[in-house]
Enzyme design. Structure first.
Site, PDB file in Angstrom:
ATOM      1  N   LYS A   8       0.631  -1.524  -0.329  1.00 22.81           N
ATOM      2  CA  LYS A   8       0.215  -0.081   0.099  1.00 22.81           C
ATOM      3  C   LYS A   8       1.143   1.478   0.345  1.00 22.81           C
ATOM      4  CE  LYS A   8      -0.638   2.290   3.624  1.00 22.81           C
ATOM      5  NZ  LYS A   8      -0.313   3.428   4.213  1.00 22.81           N
ATOM      6  N   ASP A 128      -6.467   0.973   8.057  1.00 19.34           N
ATOM      7  CA  ASP A 128      -6.265   0.786   6.929  1.00 19.34           C
ATOM      8  C   ASP A 128      -6.769  -0.612   5.472  1.00 19.34           C
ATOM      9  OD1 ASP A 128      -4.975   2.617   6.056  1.00 19.34           O
ATOM     10  OD2 ASP A 128      -2.872   2.291   5.981  1.00 19.34           O
TER      11      ASP A 128
END
Length: 268
Positions: A8, A128
């Site tokens: 990410k 997240d």
């Protein structure tokens, strides 16, 4: 079954304000790379987890890391034996643990199905994690959990990730943020937001870990489209016009700083 836990990136990360609950209101452009950690899964009599790879030692207790917690958070018949190949550095701003948890969700989805409340289950594991389950470019608000899709005109863009092999915990970086709201994310497609955005955690991270500035300087000398720190650091990324430019930059970094971790990849 193999599933990539896609690294990410925060192509932009704007910290808007500190909330009454102690967390921070964020606006971020989530992006995901084609590479990352790799999970291998097979049916078993009970859940099992084994960790291998360069950064396996940083994962922590096999019974209480994000992979194990993600497995425990999802209903599934029988057991799953999972081997986690840990290719991403830990505490690096790449959402490694969250990406691993997201990959577990996709494994369970392929083998069984996800429950209707999977987003809530994912959020309980970390802010997240909902974004990492789908691993698609999106704008995240709130703590990052409120996701909005956008025009991804950066898909396929070559990217180089560089980490000085320094672990950097998120908490101290947020604590060192100066509290100034510097404004919202730009509007538009992904490229416009990335180029017009910023990472408000870059300055406090550099104050704690000065080598991040050295990494950014080294990347900017390779003429990228954009070089910036991801998340709360210490990993930095650079976007390039083509794979040759990225690979040339990787070679340069390898020669000048052979001790730094590098990954040449592309945006999904």
């Amino acid at each position: 079954m193999r599933e990539t836990a896609y690294a990410k990136l925060n192509l932009a990360l704007h910290v808007r304000q500190r909330r009454e609950d102690g967390y921070h209101e964020l606006e971020t452009l989530f992006a995901f790379c084609e590479h990352g950690d790799v999970l291998s899964a097979s049916s078993a009599s009970r859940d099992e987890l084994r960790t291998v790879g360069e950064f396996a030692g940083g994962v922590g207790d096999p019974g209480d890391n994000l992979v194990a917690r993600a497995l425990n958070a999802l209903p599934h018949s029988g057991g799953l034996a999972i081997t986690l190949e840990k290719n991403l550095p830990v505490a690096a701003g790449l959402g490694g643990g969250s990406a691993d948890a997201g990959a577990v969700f996709r494994v369970v989805e392929r083998m069984h199905a996800l429950p209707g409340d999977w987003q809530e289950r994912a959020l309980k594991l970390g802010a997240d994690v909902p974004a990492c389950v789908r691993s698609e470019m999106a704008v995240g608000r709130g703590m990052g959990e409120k996701l909005a899709p956008l025009d991804n005109d950066l898909s396929g863009t070559p990217v180089l990730l560089v980490n000085p092999r320094v672990a950097l915990s998120t908490g101290p970086v947020f604590k060192a943020w100066d509290g100034e709201d510097r404004g919202a994310l730009p509007e538009g497609a992904a490229r416009e937001i990335a180029l017009g955005g910023r990472n408000d955690l870059e300055a406090p991270a550099i104050a704690i870990c000065p080598v991040i500035a050295t990494v950014l300087d080294a990347l900017r000398e390779t003429a990228p489209i954009l070089a910036r720190m991801s998340g709360s650091g210490a990993t930095c990324f650079a976007l390039y016009r083509d794979a040759n430019a990225r690979d040339g930059a990787a070679e340069t970094i390898a020669k000048t700083h052979p001790d730094w971790w590098r990954m040449a990849t592309a945006l999904r």
